[in-house]
Motif scaffolding. Structure first.
Motif, PDB file in Angstrom:
ATOM      1  N   GLU A  38       0.823  -1.203   0.000  1.00 27.27           N
ATOM      2  CA  GLU A  38       0.000   0.000   0.000  1.00 27.27           C
ATOM      3  C   GLU A  38       0.858   1.254   0.000  1.00 27.27           C
ATOM      4  N   ILE A  55       0.214   5.201   1.152  1.00 23.66           N
ATOM      5  CA  ILE A  55      -0.715   6.025   1.917  1.00 23.66           C
ATOM      6  C   ILE A  55      -0.230   7.466   1.855  1.00 23.66           C
ATOM      7  N   GLU A  71      -3.908  10.720   4.913  1.00 25.20           N
ATOM      8  CA  GLU A  71      -4.636   9.881   5.870  1.00 25.20           C
ATOM      9  C   GLU A  71      -5.150   8.571   5.292  1.00 25.20           C
ATOM     10  N   LYS A  72      -5.026   8.383   3.974  1.00 26.99           N
ATOM     11  CA  LYS A  72      -5.681   7.200   3.410  1.00 26.99           C
ATOM     12  C   LYS A  72      -4.819   6.493   2.378  1.00 26.99           C
ATOM     13  N   ALA A  73      -5.046   5.185   2.260  1.00 23.49           N
ATOM     14  CA  ALA A  73      -4.423   4.406   1.197  1.00 23.49           C
ATOM     15  C   ALA A  73      -4.918   4.949  -0.128  1.00 23.49           C
ATOM     16  N   THR A  74      -4.013   5.028  -1.105  1.00 20.11           N
ATOM     17  CA  THR A  74      -4.350   5.743  -2.324  1.00 20.11           C
ATOM     18  C   THR A  74      -3.559   5.195  -3.501  1.00 20.11           C
ATOM     19  N   ASP A  77      -4.387  10.086  -7.102  1.00 19.16           N
ATOM     20  CA  ASP A  77      -4.964  10.876  -6.024  1.00 19.16           C
ATOM     21  C   ASP A  77      -3.997  11.926  -5.474  1.00 19.16           C
TER      22      ASP A  77
END
Length: 277
Positions: free
Chosen positions: A59, A61, A64-67, A71
């Protein structure tokens, strides 16, 4: 604040694993060095983070988020080992074409001044020296006002004056804007200004820490004595206090001495070996 993380990032090419479960944490505003011998997996890691290669697993990230790269592509700037600029266009045209790709680019004039591009502004990029090209490459990568700048061996082949100038400008930008930098280099002394260092070999992270932490773990300080009878002695010691004690004890017998702490060169050689890759 964490800006970019990877979890078990892996890249395979057929049966060959180029990057093997690498986990990184890059905090906002940090300058992070990714070091390793040729073929260690540094560039492959960078290429996954910037979207040139797709990970086999793991992953990424951002924030704040997996992307995925789509993105956060607008949040990064990249300087590759080999330039991607058009050699037939002038410096001005290369820069302005890049600026038109963004709705709110940085003020180009400020980059011209910081990187001292005035004298070459109207020259074809292909006519520039290596150092001039590198200054243009980095300035162009900063047009989008990125949060995160990737530099893949940015100073290879440059003279010491140009290298010093480039790092001075980047350090100034970090202070002014909070720019985060991830870089690779074979000039290990450049990594001594990094906030954090990852050392990679055979696709894996084999050590990570601050520069001071790595030096403490993987090096000894060197004391070399030259005696009045012409002989010499080199020894490893834990700290400068030990050096002072030895010099005091042997003082009348010593004609010269040299003391130096362990360096990032020493760290690197102790971890990766002395064999040519």
């Amino acid at each position: 604040m964490k800006l970019l993380q990877t979890t078990s990032l892996t890249k395979k090419f057929g049966n060959h694993t180029a990057v093997n479960n690498i986990s990184l944490t890059i905090n906002q505003g940090e300058m992070v060095a990714l070091l390793g011998p040729n073929g260690a997996g540094k560039s492959t890691t960078i290429n996954m983070l910037i979207g040139v290669l797709q990970p086999t697993s793991g992953e990424i990230i951002f924030g704040e988020k997996a992307t995925n790269i789509n993105d956060y592509r607008s949040e990064i700037g990249v300087v590759f080992q080999n330039s991607v600029l058009d050699e037939k266009l002038t410096v001005k045209d290369n820069m302005m074409l890049r600026a038109k790709m963004y709705s709110r680019p940085v003020i180009v004039q400020s980059l011209i001044e910081k990187f001292e591009l005035e004298s070459i502004w109207k020259q074809p990029y292909g006519s520039l020296s290596g150092g001039q090209r590198r200054r243009v490459d980095i300035a162009r990568a900063l047009i989008s006002s990125p949060k995160l700048l990737f530099l893949d061996e940015p100073s290879t082949g440059l003279d010491i004056q140009t290298r010093t100038k480039i790092w001075e400008i980047l350090d100034q930008l970090r202070k002014e804007t909070g720019l985060t930098i991830i870089f690779t280099t074979h000039y290990l002394e450049e990594s001594e200004n990094a906030d954090y260092v990852y050392i990679v070999d055979q696709g894996k992270v084999i050590a990570e820490d601050t520069v001071w932490g790595l030096q403490k773990k993987y090096t000894k300080n060197i004391l070399q004595l030259t005696y009045t009878n012409g002989t010499s002695q080199t020894m490893t010691i834990d700290n400068k206090d030990d050096a002072i004690k030895i010099l005091s004890e042997k003082g009348p017998l010593i004609s010269d001495f040299e003391y130096r702490p362990g360096t990032m060169d020493d760290v690197f050689m102790n971890l990766t070996g002395k064999e040519i890759r």
